[in-house]
Design an enzyme around this catalytic site. Sequence first.
Site, PDB file in Angstrom:
ATOM      1  N   ASP A  98      -1.933  -4.218   2.284  1.00 12.58           N
ATOM      2  CA  ASP A  98      -1.203  -3.597   3.392  1.00 12.58           C
ATOM      3  C   ASP A  98      -0.014  -4.421   3.869  1.00 12.58           C
ATOM      4  O   ASP A  98       0.335  -4.405   5.051  1.00 12.58           O
ATOM      5  CB  ASP A  98      -2.135  -3.316   4.601  1.00 12.58           C
ATOM      6  CG  ASP A  98      -3.350  -2.515   4.196  1.00 12.58           C
ATOM      7  OD1 ASP A  98      -3.181  -1.561   3.421  1.00 12.58           O
ATOM      8  OD2 ASP A  98      -4.466  -2.856   4.642  1.00 12.58           O
ATOM      9  N   GLU A  99       0.627  -5.135   2.964  1.00 14.92           N
ATOM     10  CA  GLU A  99       1.740  -6.004   3.365  1.00 14.92           C
ATOM     11  C   GLU A  99       3.068  -5.258   3.468  1.00 14.92           C
ATOM     12  O   GLU A  99       4.071  -5.831   3.881  1.00 14.92           O
ATOM     13  CB  GLU A  99       1.906  -7.163   2.360  1.00 14.92           C
ATOM     14  CG  GLU A  99       0.709  -8.078   2.196  1.00 14.92           C
ATOM     15  CD  GLU A  99      -0.211  -7.607   1.067  1.00 14.92           C
ATOM     16  OE1 GLU A  99      -0.011  -6.474   0.558  1.00 14.92           O
ATOM     17  OE2 GLU A  99      -1.126  -8.370   0.711  1.00 14.92           O
ATOM     18  N   LYS A 107       4.183  -3.319   0.618  1.00 19.55           N
ATOM     19  CA  LYS A 107       4.729  -3.354  -0.762  1.00 19.55           C
ATOM     20  C   LYS A 107       5.513  -2.091  -1.086  1.00 19.55           C
ATOM     21  O   LYS A 107       6.533  -2.149  -1.762  1.00 19.55           O
ATOM     22  CB  LYS A 107       3.595  -3.501  -1.784  1.00 19.55           C
ATOM     23  CG  LYS A 107       2.852  -4.806  -1.694  1.00 19.55           C
ATOM     24  CD  LYS A 107       1.700  -4.852  -2.666  1.00 19.55           C
ATOM     25  CE  LYS A 107       0.533  -3.978  -2.267  1.00 19.55           C
ATOM     26  NZ  LYS A 107      -0.195  -4.370  -1.059  1.00 19.55           N
ATOM     27  N   LYS A 111       7.439  -0.156   0.590  1.00 20.39           N
ATOM     28  CA  LYS A 111       8.842  -0.145   1.017  1.00 20.39           C
ATOM     29  C   LYS A 111       9.688  -1.051   0.116  1.00 20.39           C
ATOM     30  O   LYS A 111      10.784  -0.684  -0.290  1.00 20.39           O
ATOM     31  CB  LYS A 111       8.946  -0.600   2.478  1.00 20.39           C
ATOM     32  CG  LYS A 111      10.389  -0.785   2.876  1.00 20.39           C
ATOM     33  CD  LYS A 111      10.606  -1.198   4.310  1.00 20.39           C
ATOM     34  CE  LYS A 111      12.038  -1.704   4.430  1.00 20.39           C
ATOM     35  NZ  LYS A 111      12.426  -2.037   5.789  1.00 20.39           N
ATOM     36  N   ASN A 164      -7.647   3.493  -3.665  1.00 28.39           N
ATOM     37  CA  ASN A 164      -7.967   2.641  -2.515  1.00 28.39           C
ATOM     38  C   ASN A 164      -6.672   2.178  -1.862  1.00 28.39           C
ATOM     39  O   ASN A 164      -6.642   1.790  -0.707  1.00 28.39           O
ATOM     40  CB  ASN A 164      -8.835   1.441  -2.917  1.00 28.39           C
ATOM     41  CG  ASN A 164      -8.351   0.726  -4.159  1.00 28.39           C
ATOM     42  OD1 ASN A 164      -7.459   1.191  -4.868  1.00 28.39           O
ATOM     43  ND2 ASN A 164      -8.947  -0.412  -4.466  1.00 28.39           N
ATOM     44  N   ALA A 165      -5.567   2.206  -2.620  1.00 28.17           N
ATOM     45  CA  ALA A 165      -4.276   1.782  -2.092  1.00 28.17           C
ATOM     46  C   ALA A 165      -3.644   2.905  -1.288  1.00 28.17           C
ATOM     47  O   ALA A 165      -3.958   4.080  -1.489  1.00 28.17           O
ATOM     48  CB  ALA A 165      -3.356   1.419  -3.249  1.00 28.17           C
ATOM     49  N   GLY A 166      -2.750   2.538  -0.409  1.00 29.22           N
ATOM     50  CA  GLY A 166      -1.994   3.527   0.340  1.00 29.22           C
ATOM     51  C   GLY A 166      -0.635   2.933   0.624  1.00 29.22           C
ATOM     52  O   GLY A 166      -0.527   1.959   1.344  1.00 29.22           O
ATOM     53  N   HIS A 167       0.385   3.462  -0.007  1.00 32.61           N
ATOM     54  CA  HIS A 167       1.726   2.918   0.201  1.00 32.61           C
ATOM     55  C   HIS A 167       2.539   3.900   1.038  1.00 32.61           C
ATOM     56  O   HIS A 167       2.756   5.042   0.642  1.00 32.61           O
ATOM     57  CB  HIS A 167       2.407   2.649  -1.148  1.00 32.61           C
ATOM     58  CG  HIS A 167       1.757   1.528  -1.899  1.00 32.61           C
ATOM     59  ND1 HIS A 167       2.021   1.249  -3.209  1.00 32.61           N
ATOM     60  CD2 HIS A 167       0.870   0.607  -1.491  1.00 32.61           C
ATOM     61  CE1 HIS A 167       1.292   0.195  -3.580  1.00 32.61           C
ATOM     62  NE2 HIS A 167       0.590  -0.201  -2.556  1.00 32.61           N
ATOM     63  N   GLN A 216      -3.159  -3.578  -3.378  1.00 30.52           N
ATOM     64  CA  GLN A 216      -3.969  -4.545  -2.628  1.00 30.52           C
ATOM     65  C   GLN A 216      -3.225  -5.888  -2.529  1.00 30.52           C
ATOM     66  O   GLN A 216      -2.010  -5.891  -2.517  1.00 30.52           O
ATOM     67  CB  GLN A 216      -5.371  -4.719  -3.250  1.00 30.52           C
ATOM     68  CG  GLN A 216      -6.264  -3.503  -3.098  1.00 30.52           C
ATOM     69  CD  GLN A 216      -6.047  -2.441  -4.158  1.00 30.52           C
ATOM     70  OE1 GLN A 216      -5.963  -2.756  -5.331  1.00 30.52           O
ATOM     71  NE2 GLN A 216      -5.939  -1.195  -3.759  1.00 30.52           N
ATOM     72  N   GLY A 250      -7.609   5.111   7.633  1.00 31.13           N
ATOM     73  CA  GLY A 250      -7.358   5.223   9.068  1.00 31.13           C
ATOM     74  C   GLY A 250      -8.078   4.151   9.883  1.00 31.13           C
ATOM     75  O   GLY A 250      -8.010   4.141  11.112  1.00 31.13           O
ATOM     76  N   LYS A 291       7.653  -6.745   8.441  1.00 26.49           N
ATOM     77  CA  LYS A 291       7.222  -6.485   9.821  1.00 26.49           C
ATOM     78  C   LYS A 291       7.539  -7.622  10.790  1.00 26.49           C
ATOM     79  O   LYS A 291       6.784  -7.872  11.729  1.00 26.49           O
ATOM     80  CB  LYS A 291       5.732  -6.128   9.843  1.00 26.49           C
ATOM     81  CG  LYS A 291       5.446  -4.804   9.102  1.00 26.49           C
ATOM     82  CD  LYS A 291       4.043  -4.327   9.313  1.00 26.49           C
ATOM     83  CE  LYS A 291       3.976  -2.988   9.994  1.00 26.49           C
ATOM     84  NZ  LYS A 291       2.661  -2.395  10.068  1.00 26.49           N
ATOM     85  N   SER A 317      11.921  -7.611   6.113  1.00 25.34           N
ATOM     86  CA  SER A 317      11.902  -6.237   6.580  1.00 25.34           C
ATOM     87  C   SER A 317      11.729  -6.241   8.099  1.00 25.34           C
ATOM     88  O   SER A 317      10.855  -6.921   8.633  1.00 25.34           O
ATOM     89  CB  SER A 317      10.757  -5.484   5.898  1.00 25.34           C
ATOM     90  OG  SER A 317      10.616  -4.226   6.493  1.00 25.34           O
TER      91      SER A 317
HETATM   92  P1  IMP Z   1     -12.568  -1.164  -2.535  1.00 23.77           P
HETATM   93  O1  IMP Z   1     -11.304  -1.573  -3.217  1.00 23.77           O
HETATM   94  O2  IMP Z   1     -12.511   0.222  -1.997  1.00 23.77           O
HETATM   95  O3  IMP Z   1     -13.775  -1.441  -3.371  1.00 23.77           O
HETATM   96  O4  IMP Z   1     -12.729  -2.095  -1.235  1.00 23.77           O
HETATM   97  C1  IMP Z   1     -12.989  -3.493  -1.321  1.00 23.77           C
HETATM   98  C2  IMP Z   1     -12.241  -4.247  -0.247  1.00 23.77           C
HETATM   99  O5  IMP Z   1     -10.841  -4.196  -0.506  1.00 23.77           O
HETATM  100  C3  IMP Z   1     -12.437  -3.708   1.159  1.00 23.77           C
HETATM  101  O6  IMP Z   1     -12.393  -4.785   2.085  1.00 23.77           O
HETATM  102  C4  IMP Z   1     -11.213  -2.832   1.373  1.00 23.77           C
HETATM  103  O7  IMP Z   1     -10.899  -2.664   2.720  1.00 23.77           O
HETATM  104  C5  IMP Z   1     -10.169  -3.644   0.632  1.00 23.77           C
HETATM  105  N1  IMP Z   1      -9.059  -2.837   0.133  1.00 23.77           N
HETATM  106  C6  IMP Z   1      -9.051  -2.047  -0.958  1.00 23.77           C
HETATM  107  N2  IMP Z   1      -7.850  -1.478  -1.123  1.00 23.77           N
HETATM  108  C7  IMP Z   1      -7.079  -1.928  -0.121  1.00 23.77           C
HETATM  109  C8  IMP Z   1      -5.704  -1.734   0.227  1.00 23.77           C
HETATM  110  O8  IMP Z   1      -4.933  -1.030  -0.434  1.00 23.77           O
HETATM  111  N3  IMP Z   1      -5.269  -2.394   1.336  1.00 23.77           N
HETATM  112  C9  IMP Z   1      -6.073  -3.218   2.052  1.00 23.77           C
HETATM  113  N4  IMP Z   1      -7.342  -3.447   1.750  1.00 23.77           N
HETATM  114  C10 IMP Z   1      -7.839  -2.810   0.680  1.00 23.77           C
END
Ligand code: IMP
Length: 432
Positions: A13-14, A16, A18, A38-41, A225, A303, A332, A414
């Site tokens: 969540d740094e 990336k 942007k 699991n990522a969200g950009h 991540q 969220g 930030k 940024s």
């Molecule tokens: P998983 O990747 O869903 O297995 O989660 C393992 C750990 O990585 C947890 O602490 C998540 O909150 C963290 N995590 C996974 N993806 C992200 C991401 O894109 N940003 C921040 N933390 C992440």
Amino acid sequence: MPNVVIVGAQWGDEGKGKVVDIYTEHADEVIRFQGGNNAGHTLVVGDEKTILHLIPSGILHPGKRCIIGNGVVLDPRVFIKEIENLKAKGYMQDDSQLVIDGNVHIIMPYHTNIDIAREEKKGDKKIGTTGRGIGPAYEDKIGRRGIRLNDLIRPDVFARKLQEVLPEKNFYLEKYLGKAPLSEEGILEEYSGYAETLKKYVGCSSTILGKSIAEERNLLFEGAQGALLDVDHGTYPFVTSSSTVSGSACIGSGVGPRCIDHVIGISKAYVTRVGGGPFPTELLDEMGDELRNAGNEFGSTTGRPRRCGWFDAVALREAVRTSGLTGLAITKLDVLNDLESIKVCTAYSYKGEMLEQFPRDFEVLRECQPVYEELEGWQCDISEVTKLEDLPQAARNYLDKLVELAGCPMVLVSVGPRRDQTIQVSNPFLQG
Ligand code: IMP
């Protein structure tokens, strides 16, 4: 040439997305190489916000090819929805803009169900995963029982592989986790539909990139991540299940390390983390709430409120080393605008000893206390500043301190979510 890898230098969540979006202007191809949805950009173009979980951020630039490398785990349900959303917004009008390597592993419904049920069962010992099935999917990959995209698009192969693996998954779900088993017919029917949609995107990331390298095209590798969530080098077991350090760009896309010219690490001007695990500079007081609110620190995937804390140079030095960073992008900075004074962690104290390097032993790390240096805040709005020299002196002093402690030059700052709220110090794509 040049080819640039971008990785998170903290716990994800740094910002990336942007930075990738800005550098994409200079790249011919943008490649995701690990992780999954699991990522969200989060990207802001004009007044429009787009959140991408799987597709490389470069997709917002027509004409740039985006590749999902073999190291990614792909949930077809999420992927197809993401494509539909992009198309509805007018992006990705040409399907050849996107290629998915046929060897990506598919996140199956049992992966998500197992991930969620396992976390539930662990109670307060849970990792705090995103519940997207990432860990179980990578387990199957390493355990050599995964289903890859190349399998999914061949109905007979898919049916055979599912038949082999599902009884074991259902046994585990039912007997160990106490959850309902999944129906083979149901999965076959649903996933056959996905195979039809996905077929047209299948390609070979290694072959495509090999050709691009030979033709000296500019490649941008987009990490997900952050370095401290790396399964080998992060705060294990509170990590994700892929390699998030820069070396993973090669393995997860099928290129050799000699083609990488620059590695840019992204770090916030403070630190956040979601999920469980050690976080030495975490602020559990009002200051933590202030950072969370000022920085809108709520996960773009789940969220969840993010844990917030002061900038941690010890942790950042770990990322500088494990990813071989050649440049640092600080994001930030504007979130700190109102603060009278700002703390920076320069070392850890462990049982009376001063540690300058991040302890790799979990038991040591959990007992570390941060040692802080306090710097003066700038207490004014810097969110429209586009040149370093126009920043207030206190903000420049703060950045100088971060760079000195990290031991890595700064390439970008940024100061807001928009593309134009950026101070570019030196662009790796223009350095050769
Ligand atoms: P998983 O990747 O869903 O297995 O989660 C393992 C750990 O990585 C947890 O602490 C998540 O909150 C963290 N995590 C996974 N993806 C992200 C991401 O894109 N940003 C921040 N933390 C992440």
